[in-house]
Design a protein around this motif. Sequence first.
Motif, PDB file in Angstrom:
ATOM      1  N   TYR A 116      20.542-106.326   9.214  1.00 15.95           N
ATOM      2  CA  TYR A 116      21.842-106.684   9.791  1.00 15.95           C
ATOM      3  C   TYR A 116      21.685-107.364  11.148  1.00 15.95           C
ATOM      4  O   TYR A 116      20.872-106.936  11.981  1.00 15.95           O
ATOM      5  N   LEU A 117      22.515-108.381  11.375  1.00 12.04           N
ATOM      6  CA  LEU A 117      22.844-108.848  12.715  1.00 12.04           C
ATOM      7  C   LEU A 117      24.276-108.397  12.945  1.00 12.04           C
ATOM      8  O   LEU A 117      25.204-108.912  12.327  1.00 12.04           O
ATOM      9  N   PHE A 118      24.450-107.399  13.811  1.00 18.21           N
ATOM     10  CA  PHE A 118      25.743-106.745  13.984  1.00 18.21           C
ATOM     11  C   PHE A 118      26.356-107.203  15.300  1.00 18.21           C
ATOM     12  O   PHE A 118      25.922-106.796  16.383  1.00 18.21           O
ATOM     13  N   VAL A 119      27.368-108.061  15.207  1.00 17.30           N
ATOM     14  CA  VAL A 119      28.040-108.608  16.394  1.00 17.30           C
ATOM     15  C   VAL A 119      29.203-107.696  16.771  1.00 17.30           C
ATOM     16  O   VAL A 119      30.033-107.363  15.918  1.00 17.30           O
ATOM     17  N   ALA A 120      29.278-107.281  18.033  1.00 17.19           N
ATOM     18  CA  ALA A 120      30.339-106.365  18.457  1.00 17.19           C
ATOM     19  C   ALA A 120      30.502-106.425  19.963  1.00 17.19           C
ATOM     20  O   ALA A 120      29.649-106.965  20.688  1.00 17.19           O
ATOM     21  N   HIS A 121      31.615-105.871  20.439  1.00 18.69           N
ATOM     22  CA  HIS A 121      31.803-105.705  21.879  1.00 18.69           C
ATOM     23  C   HIS A 121      31.948-104.232  22.250  1.00 18.69           C
ATOM     24  O   HIS A 121      31.985-103.897  23.426  1.00 18.69           O
ATOM     25  N   ASP A 122      32.048-103.365  21.250  1.00 20.09           N
ATOM     26  CA  ASP A 122      32.194-101.924  21.471  1.00 20.09           C
ATOM     27  C   ASP A 122      30.803-101.286  21.494  1.00 20.09           C
ATOM     28  O   ASP A 122      30.134-101.163  20.466  1.00 20.09           O
ATOM     29  N   LEU A 123      30.361-100.873  22.678  1.00 18.95           N
ATOM     30  CA  LEU A 123      29.010-100.331  22.811  1.00 18.95           C
ATOM     31  C   LEU A 123      28.829 -99.001  22.090  1.00 18.95           C
ATOM     32  O   LEU A 123      27.719 -98.669  21.670  1.00 18.95           O
ATOM     33  N   SER A 124      29.891 -98.231  21.932  1.00 21.94           N
ATOM     34  CA  SER A 124      29.782 -96.976  21.201  1.00 21.94           C
ATOM     35  C   SER A 124      29.448 -97.225  19.735  1.00 21.94           C
ATOM     36  O   SER A 124      28.637 -96.520  19.131  1.00 21.94           O
ATOM     37  N   GLN A 184       6.524-108.553   9.663  1.00 21.19           N
ATOM     38  CA  GLN A 184       7.749-107.781   9.470  1.00 21.19           C
ATOM     39  C   GLN A 184       9.018-108.555   9.863  1.00 21.19           C
ATOM     40  O   GLN A 184      10.119-108.159   9.508  1.00 21.19           O
ATOM     41  N   THR A 185       8.854-109.639  10.590  1.00 21.65           N
ATOM     42  CA  THR A 185      10.012-110.383  11.103  1.00 21.65           C
ATOM     43  C   THR A 185      10.693-111.166   9.991  1.00 21.65           C
ATOM     44  O   THR A 185      10.033-111.876   9.231  1.00 21.65           O
ATOM     45  N   LEU A 186      12.001-111.026   9.886  1.00 23.36           N
ATOM     46  CA  LEU A 186      12.786-111.766   8.899  1.00 23.36           C
ATOM     47  C   LEU A 186      13.439-112.997   9.513  1.00 23.36           C
ATOM     48  O   LEU A 186      13.482-114.069   8.895  1.00 23.36           O
ATOM     49  N   LEU A 187      13.946-112.864  10.734  1.00 25.72           N
ATOM     50  CA  LEU A 187      14.642-113.958  11.414  1.00 25.72           C
ATOM     51  C   LEU A 187      14.149-114.054  12.846  1.00 25.72           C
ATOM     52  O   LEU A 187      14.017-113.041  13.534  1.00 25.72           O
ATOM     53  N   GLN A 188      13.872-115.281  13.274  1.00 25.29           N
ATOM     54  CA  GLN A 188      13.429-115.502  14.656  1.00 25.29           C
ATOM     55  C   GLN A 188      14.147-116.722  15.218  1.00 25.29           C
ATOM     56  O   GLN A 188      14.054-117.822  14.666  1.00 25.29           O
ATOM     57  N   VAL A 189      14.886-116.515  16.304  1.00 22.42           N
ATOM     58  CA  VAL A 189      15.654-117.590  16.936  1.00 22.42           C
ATOM     59  C   VAL A 189      14.932-118.016  18.208  1.00 22.42           C
ATOM     60  O   VAL A 189      14.662-117.191  19.087  1.00 22.42           O
ATOM     61  N   LEU A 193      24.254 -98.347   2.795  1.00 20.87           N
ATOM     62  CA  LEU A 193      23.860 -99.543   2.038  1.00 20.87           C
ATOM     63  C   LEU A 193      22.538-100.101   2.545  1.00 20.87           C
ATOM     64  O   LEU A 193      21.705-100.568   1.757  1.00 20.87           O
ATOM     65  N   GLN A 194      22.343-100.044   3.852  1.00 26.31           N
ATOM     66  CA  GLN A 194      21.084-100.537   4.414  1.00 26.31           C
ATOM     67  C   GLN A 194      19.899 -99.732   3.888  1.00 26.31           C
ATOM     68  O   GLN A 194      18.850-100.292   3.550  1.00 26.31           O
ATOM     69  N   GLU A 195      20.089 -98.414   3.796  1.00 34.85           N
ATOM     70  CA  GLU A 195      19.008 -97.552   3.308  1.00 34.85           C
ATOM     71  C   GLU A 195      18.752 -97.765   1.813  1.00 34.85           C
ATOM     72  O   GLU A 195      17.594 -97.834   1.373  1.00 34.85           O
ATOM     73  N   LYS A 196      19.828 -97.925   1.026  1.00 31.19           N
ATOM     74  CA  LYS A 196      19.677 -98.087  -0.422  1.00 31.19           C
ATOM     75  C   LYS A 196      19.116 -99.454  -0.799  1.00 31.19           C
ATOM     76  O   LYS A 196      18.288 -99.567  -1.709  1.00 31.19           O
ATOM     77  N   TYR A 229      14.689-111.905  17.844  1.00 32.77           N
ATOM     78  CA  TYR A 229      14.144-111.779  16.490  1.00 32.77           C
ATOM     79  C   TYR A 229      14.742-110.544  15.840  1.00 32.77           C
ATOM     80  O   TYR A 229      15.252-109.636  16.515  1.00 32.77           O
ATOM     81  N   ILE A 230      14.696-110.499  14.510  1.00 37.90           N
ATOM     82  CA  ILE A 230      15.125-109.322  13.749  1.00 37.90           C
ATOM     83  C   ILE A 230      14.062-109.032  12.700  1.00 37.90           C
ATOM     84  O   ILE A 230      13.717-109.910  11.908  1.00 37.90           O
ATOM     85  N   ASP A 231      13.552-107.807  12.699  1.00 32.87           N
ATOM     86  CA  ASP A 231      12.577-107.400  11.684  1.00 32.87           C
ATOM     87  C   ASP A 231      13.290-106.944  10.419  1.00 32.87           C
ATOM     88  O   ASP A 231      14.460-106.549  10.454  1.00 32.87           O
ATOM     89  N   GLU A 232      12.588-106.989   9.308  1.00 32.95           N
ATOM     90  CA  GLU A 232      13.173-106.592   8.031  1.00 32.95           C
ATOM     91  C   GLU A 232      13.585-105.116   8.068  1.00 32.95           C
ATOM     92  O   GLU A 232      12.847-104.266   8.553  1.00 32.95           O
ATOM     93  N   GLY A 233      14.793-104.839   7.561  1.00 35.61           N
ATOM     94  CA  GLY A 233      15.273-103.479   7.457  1.00 35.61           C
ATOM     95  C   GLY A 233      15.883-102.896   8.713  1.00 35.61           C
ATOM     96  O   GLY A 233      16.308-101.745   8.718  1.00 35.61           O
ATOM     97  N   GLU A 234      15.958-103.668   9.812  1.00 35.21           N
ATOM     98  CA  GLU A 234      16.538-103.144  11.039  1.00 35.21           C
ATOM     99  C   GLU A 234      17.895-103.783  11.327  1.00 35.21           C
ATOM    100  O   GLU A 234      18.299-104.756  10.674  1.00 35.21           O
TER     101      GLU A 234
END
Length: 343
Positions: free
Chosen positions: A220-228, A9-14, A212-215, A44-49
């Motif tokens: 996604y790798l979602f970079v942010a500093h806002d925890l909300s 299931q893993t798409l990316l592994q660092v 879009l993720q569902e369709k 790591y990031i699994d596909e679809g997450e």
Amino acid sequence: MTTTLRNDQTLLQVNHLKKYFPIKKGFFRKVVGYVRAVDDVNFYIDEGETLGLVGESGCGKTTTSRSILRAVNPTSGQILFKTSQNRVVDIAKLSDTEMRALRPDMQMIFQDPFASLNPRMNLFDIVSEPMYVNGIKSRSERTDRVTELLRLVGLRPEYMQRYPHAFSGGQRQRIVIARALALNPRLVVADEPVSALDVSVQAQVLNLLLDLQEKLRLTYLFVAHDLSVVKHISTRVAVMYVGKIAETAPTAALFNTPKHPYTAALLSAVPVADPRVRSKMIPLQGDVPSPANPPSGCYFHPRCQYAIDICKTEPPQLEEIEPKHFVSCHRAKELDLEGIGDD
């Protein structure tokens, strides 16, 4: 290092990713040290997450994301990626020619929608340019695809001949998202995609990304500093501190039961939208250490109220203490830290 992914299931592994920038001084520009922007990062990031990558400004989040896309060349480490042909490749070792063939599978949404669009190109040219560069020369074919993409992100196809100055910030970010989706990518790296937008528009863009993720079955790798924001969109969350991963866990587990003192301090600073609830912010001592001269042992120990002698001398390893819950802390198993729950 391993050349296989952790599971199917893993798409990316660092693995052990590092990016050091040299510090040069003097007339002959002699290298006198290094800024450890990314210092032995693993996740790591699994596909679809969606993996949310969070931390203070300057902790190395953006450098990590740019290294994964090879916008900057990593110093060392592995970036294993599963292509659309189900081949596992190490992005860190690919040549520029090999990377170009992989670009359609990996795209980026930039932070500033005002700076990331060419003001001299109309909307059709902006969104269709990736298609043209990757061999789709037919204008009618590109027009049909741009029309489809604009509708997908909530914009009218009639806007196709307009220029970026005619759009609001939220509309511009929708254009950036359409451009990122032009080649049907498998992995989308979003570098703080809503931080430059108003709060009401942030919610619209976040909901669009989830739809879009569902369709499209996007990852996604979602970079942010806002925890909300991260809590709203992420499947799992990775917390960075001075170039290292402090903790990685499923979103609910990280917010409810953090295991690293730095994660608990970050969560305590999240404002609660209820004037009757008294803030329990955890004060941190001192300042964030310089990545050019980090402390010995655990990088967080000078600011940690739970630090003991081993924290000052031995760097902790990222250890899985619960399923999918990884922590880099010598005392993770014995500390009882407070989260912020579901409120």
